[in-house]
Write a protein that holds these residues in place. Structure first.
Motif, PDB file in Angstrom:
ATOM      1  N   THR A   1       0.835  -1.205   0.000  1.00 47.13           N
ATOM      2  CA  THR A   1       0.000   0.000   0.000  1.00 47.13           C
ATOM      3  C   THR A   1       0.863   1.245   0.000  1.00 47.13           C
ATOM      4  O   THR A   1       2.021   1.224   0.412  1.00 47.13           O
TER       5      THR A   1
ATOM      6  N   ASP B   1      -0.812   2.233  -8.827  1.00 49.96           N
ATOM      7  CA  ASP B   1      -2.126   1.591  -8.815  1.00 49.96           C
ATOM      8  C   ASP B   1      -2.996   2.291  -7.776  1.00 49.96           C
ATOM      9  O   ASP B   1      -2.717   2.213  -6.568  1.00 49.96           O
ATOM     10  N   ILE B   2      -4.025   2.975  -8.216  1.00 47.28           N
ATOM     11  CA  ILE B   2      -4.827   3.785  -7.299  1.00 47.28           C
ATOM     12  C   ILE B   2      -5.540   2.935  -6.257  1.00 47.28           C
ATOM     13  O   ILE B   2      -5.847   3.407  -5.153  1.00 47.28           O
ATOM     14  N   SER B   3      -5.762   1.660  -6.564  1.00 42.21           N
ATOM     15  CA  SER B   3      -6.437   0.776  -5.608  1.00 42.21           C
ATOM     16  C   SER B   3      -5.552   0.460  -4.414  1.00 42.21           C
ATOM     17  O   SER B   3      -6.033  -0.034  -3.390  1.00 42.21           O
ATOM     18  N   THR B   4      -4.245   0.748  -4.521  1.00 42.73           N
ATOM     19  CA  THR B   4      -3.322   0.477  -3.410  1.00 42.73           C
ATOM     20  C   THR B   4      -3.111   1.682  -2.509  1.00 42.73           C
ATOM     21  O   THR B   4      -2.384   1.587  -1.520  1.00 42.73           O
TER      22      THR B   4
ATOM     23  N   SER C   1      -3.624   3.997   0.394  1.00 41.21           N
ATOM     24  CA  SER C   1      -4.247   3.828   1.705  1.00 41.21           C
ATOM     25  C   SER C   1      -5.022   5.071   2.117  1.00 41.21           C
ATOM     26  O   SER C   1      -6.181   4.999   2.525  1.00 41.21           O
TER      27      SER C   1
ATOM     28  N   ALA D   1     -12.571  10.006  -5.075  1.00 42.22           N
ATOM     29  CA  ALA D   1     -12.177   8.695  -5.588  1.00 42.22           C
ATOM     30  C   ALA D   1     -12.235   7.639  -4.475  1.00 42.22           C
ATOM     31  O   ALA D   1     -11.626   6.571  -4.598  1.00 42.22           O
ATOM     32  N   ASP D   2     -12.962   7.948  -3.393  1.00 47.77           N
ATOM     33  CA  ASP D   2     -13.159   7.029  -2.267  1.00 47.77           C
ATOM     34  C   ASP D   2     -11.860   6.701  -1.539  1.00 47.77           C
ATOM     35  O   ASP D   2     -11.628   5.563  -1.103  1.00 47.77           O
ATOM     36  N   ILE D   3     -11.011   7.694  -1.379  1.00 54.51           N
ATOM     37  CA  ILE D   3      -9.759   7.557  -0.636  1.00 54.51           C
ATOM     38  C   ILE D   3      -9.842   8.430   0.615  1.00 54.51           C
ATOM     39  O   ILE D   3     -10.185   9.616   0.515  1.00 54.51           O
TER      40      ILE D   3
ATOM     41  N   LYS E   1      -4.137  -0.609   4.268  1.00 53.74           N
ATOM     42  CA  LYS E   1      -5.118   0.220   3.565  1.00 53.74           C
ATOM     43  C   LYS E   1      -6.247   0.586   4.522  1.00 53.74           C
ATOM     44  O   LYS E   1      -6.908  -0.292   5.091  1.00 53.74           O
TER      45      LYS E   1
ATOM     46  N   GLU F   1      -9.835   2.006   6.024  1.00 52.89           N
ATOM     47  CA  GLU F   1     -11.250   1.961   5.654  1.00 52.89           C
ATOM     48  C   GLU F   1     -11.728   3.362   5.281  1.00 52.89           C
ATOM     49  O   GLU F   1     -11.413   4.342   5.974  1.00 52.89           O
TER      50      GLU F   1
END
Length: 409
Positions: free
Chosen positions: A116, A197-200, A202, A261-263, A310, A312
């Motif tokens: 992450t 990678d935006i999914s990583t 945190s 972006a839900d971060i 990562k 919540e």
């Protein structure tokens, strides 16, 4: 002297390939460079912006950060066509033309081989010679933006130095954004075109205007509701600072692009002041001890969250949408850093109801008519109940002593 400082620092950064031999660069040094007239206000798309980007790039190199822009460089360029309508979004385009402008994000990476990554950001662009967004009304002048936002970049660089000396359990991506003053363009572009990678990711930490910590040591922190772990972590690392907490992840700075972006996001801010968006926002007016204290808080938060992986994400209520409609105004600037009971006045507008009634900066409004004022939201809700031409008694506390005045809206 200021030009000499720039030349000296560039020589230090370029010539000293051995990091241990290089002279340490302080946050005050970084602000002195970025807020110098040499860069002509760092407006996006100008020579001054590109030269400021080059300085930040060299600082990243000196700190040992890996390039994480495009094609092995620290730069992530974005081309856009400005909108003539301020209510419309700009158009990003990959093609340069006479009608487009190019901005540059500067991106450095601290790779700890972790799954992450934490994004630490601050915008470095400002208003150039003024124009739209400036509050200066006496013609063109260089807007150096020492607080807005050389201060945030200086703290970012300080954090990069500190984190380089620790073996973290997360990677750290440092981004100096451009285009913030034109509408969060650099951060918006990065989120849509991430170089990791935006999914990583945190969470994201943003610093915008952190150079004017006040005598009460009040630091505004936005986004504390965007992850359930933030509030406890923040308050356990606040030191002797007073935290003015705000739940929402939405606000007029680059953290908003990541929140959407839900971060999870945390945004640090020391408040507006009389030099905001004016040529007088200069380096000598900053509170560098305060910046050090803020860097300590942020570093403490990052360190405590390092092992959490990562985080919540939680959506928060958009505080700007909760503001009630009102037909009148008191004619004051609220103090958004005030954490006591009531609404403290940070400025009084000329020839408006508050001034005519004798209210002053520092007065704390605690009652309007028969309605108690306990905080900013209750103040706005109460204000929405009055009509133009209506009179009301307003009770304030001045230096701890209650006083009542009559206001005509």
């Amino acid at each position: 002297m200021r030009a000499f400082i720039i030349v000296f620092l560039f020589l230090v950064l370029v010539a000293c390939k051995n990091k241990e031999a290089a002279s340490p660069v302080s946050m005050k040094d970084d602000v002195a460079v970025l807020a110098d007239d040499t860069f002509n206000g760092r407006e996006t798309g100008t020579t001054g912006e590109r030269e400021a980007a080059e300085y930040i790039k060299k600082r990243f190199e000196d700190l040992g950060l890996e390039p994480k822009g495009y094609t092995g460089d620290y730069y992530q360029s974005f081309v856009f066509r400005p909108s003539a309508n301020p209510h419309e979004e700009v158009e990003f385009t990959g093609l340069k033309s006479d009608s487009t402008t190019t901005g540059i994000n500067v991106i450095g990476f601290l790779d700890n081989d972790a799954p992450t990554t934490v994004v630490i950001g601050a915008h470095y662009d400002h208003l150039g010679m003024g124009g739209e967004g400036s509050l200066y009304r006496e013609g063109k002048a260089i807007h150096n933006g020492a607080d807005d936002n050389a201060s945030g970049v200086a703290v970012l660089l300080d954090l990069a130095k500190r984190l380089q000396n620790t073996k973290g359990q997360q990677n750290y991506l440092f981004i100096a954004f451009s285009g913030e003053e034109m509408g969060l363009l650099g951060s918006n572009y990065f989120v849509k075109n991430p170089t990791v990678d935006i999914s990583t990711i945190s969470y994201m930490v943003n610093m915008d205007m952190v150079g004017r910590l006040n005598a009460e040591k009040t630091l505004a922190v936005h986004g504390v509701g965007t992850s359930p772990i933030f509030k406890q972590t923040l308050f356990s690392n606040k030191g002797d600072l007073t935290i003015a907490e705000h739940e929402s992840g939405i606000g007029p700075s680059d953290h908003t692009s990541f929140y959407l972006a839900d971060i999870p996001v945390l945004h640090f801010f020391t408040g507006q002041h009389e030099d905001y968006h004016k040529p007088s926002d200069d380096a000598e007016k900053l509170n560098y001890e305060g910046m050090e204290a803020i860097a300590n808080v942020i570093f403490g938060v990052i360190s405590e969250l390092d092992s959490k992986g990562k985080l919540e994400f939680r959506k928060t209520k958009n505080e700007s949408e909760a503001v009630p409609d009102f037909k009148v105004t008191l004619g004051v600037v609220p103090d958004y850093l005030f954490t006591g009971k009531g609404m403290r006045i940070d400025g009084v507008s000329e020839d408006r109801p508050a001034q005519k009634a004798g209210l002053q900066k520092g007065d704390v409004v605690v009652m309007m008519g028969s309605h108690p004022v306990t905080d900013m939201m209750s103040y706005m809700k109460t204000l929405s109940m009055f009509e133009k031409g209506e009179k009301a008694t307003v009770t304030v506390e001045r230096d701890g002593t209650p006083m009542t005045v009559e206001v005509e809206f």
